[in-house]
Write a protein that holds these residues in place. Structure first.
Motif, PDB file in Angstrom:
ATOM      1  N   TYR A  48       0.836  -1.201   0.000  1.00 29.45           N
ATOM      2  CA  TYR A  48       0.000   0.000   0.000  1.00 29.45           C
ATOM      3  C   TYR A  48       0.875   1.257   0.000  1.00 29.45           C
ATOM      4  O   TYR A  48       0.638   2.194  -0.784  1.00 29.45           O
ATOM      5  N   ALA A  49       1.884   1.290   0.870  1.00 33.30           N
ATOM      6  CA  ALA A  49       2.753   2.466   0.945  1.00 33.30           C
ATOM      7  C   ALA A  49       3.443   2.716  -0.389  1.00 33.30           C
ATOM      8  O   ALA A  49       3.628   3.867  -0.802  1.00 33.30           O
ATOM      9  N   HIS A  50       3.799   1.638  -1.077  1.00 33.64           N
ATOM     10  CA  HIS A  50       4.451   1.772  -2.382  1.00 33.64           C
ATOM     11  C   HIS A  50       3.548   2.509  -3.369  1.00 33.64           C
ATOM     12  O   HIS A  50       4.012   3.338  -4.161  1.00 33.64           O
ATOM     13  N   THR A  51       2.241   2.223  -3.335  1.00 37.11           N
ATOM     14  CA  THR A  51       1.320   2.918  -4.238  1.00 37.11           C
ATOM     15  C   THR A  51       1.192   4.394  -3.897  1.00 37.11           C
ATOM     16  O   THR A  51       0.787   5.200  -4.745  1.00 37.11           O
ATOM     17  N   GLN A  52       1.531   4.765  -2.688  1.00 31.25           N
ATOM     18  CA  GLN A  52       1.366   6.155  -2.264  1.00 31.25           C
ATOM     19  C   GLN A  52       2.637   6.978  -2.426  1.00 31.25           C
ATOM     20  O   GLN A  52       2.581   8.152  -2.794  1.00 31.25           O
ATOM     21  N   VAL A  53       3.797   6.380  -2.133  1.00 27.76           N
ATOM     22  CA  VAL A  53       5.049   7.143  -2.158  1.00 27.76           C
ATOM     23  C   VAL A  53       5.900   6.822  -3.381  1.00 27.76           C
ATOM     24  O   VAL A  53       6.914   7.480  -3.624  1.00 27.76           O
TER      25      VAL A  53
END
Length: 204
Positions: A48-53
């Motif tokens: 999830y964090a990868h999709t955001q940052v």
């Protein structure tokens, strides 16, 4: 001159039998429960964090910081109504902080997972809007404008490909809530993009 403590006084001031081992056992249980929670949630948090940052090193930084906060607050977290929901809020705070410090917006549209998911979301793979970049960016903008809960459910469910049960577990919400959020989000996206949507099995 102070009197020397009597044996009775010494016994009163000393830890009771087994006192230290009980405390040690309590700390060990906290560590074990945190480690189990961390191991179960970390992979999804990273995705999830990868999709955001937008990159794995940045995602690792954000997730590591969120996990460190959660570990410090673990006893408090266990007292919450939903530990996964509390932990998710910490992750979101760290993502928002990381983006704000750099003046960035979530980078979902630039990820391969987003491009792989766009046709699945509204089930109109033959529509021209989904065959050109403008259509992809239009859908991304519509997703970005969703309320936070709907946004998270849509990203987890369609971009990251988690099933409804897993989404409910990771977010600490009811399965019926996940289905309701997907339903409302799809309708909102369709209105925003001026498209008809096909009903899903849960909506049919």
């Amino acid at each position: 001159m102070m009197a020397a403590p009597t044996p009775k006084t010494r016994r009163a001031n000393a830890p009771g039998p087994g006192h230290a081992p009980v405390e040690d056992a309590g700390r060990e249980r906290l560590v074990l429960t945190f480690d189990a929670f961390h191991d179960y949630h970390r992979e999804l948090w990273m995705r999830y964090a990868h999709t955001q940052v937008g990159g794995r090193p940045a995602a690792e930084t954000v997730v590591d910081t969120a996990c460190a906060r959660l570990k410090r607050d673990w006893k408090h977290a266990l007292a919450q109504e939903s530990v996964p929901r509390y932990a998710w809020s910490l992750l979101k705070e760290e993502i928002h902080r990381w983006l704000a410090e750099r003046g960035l917006q979530p980078l979902l549209a630039g990820t391969a997972a987003f491009h792989a998911a766009i046709t699945k979301l509204l089930r109109h793979g033959t529509r021209d809007e989904f065959t050109v970049l403008e259509g992809e960016l239009g859908l991304y903008g519509a997703i970005a404008d969703l309320p936070e809960r709907q946004y998270d459910v849509i990203v987890l469910r369609f971009v990251l490909g988690e099933d409804e049960e897993n989404v409910a577990e990771y977010l600490g919400i009811e399965l019926a809530t996940v289905r309701s959020q997907v339903r409302h989000a799809r309708r909102r996206l369709a209105r925003g993009l001026d498209m008809a949507i096909e009903p899903t099995e849960t909506e049919g």
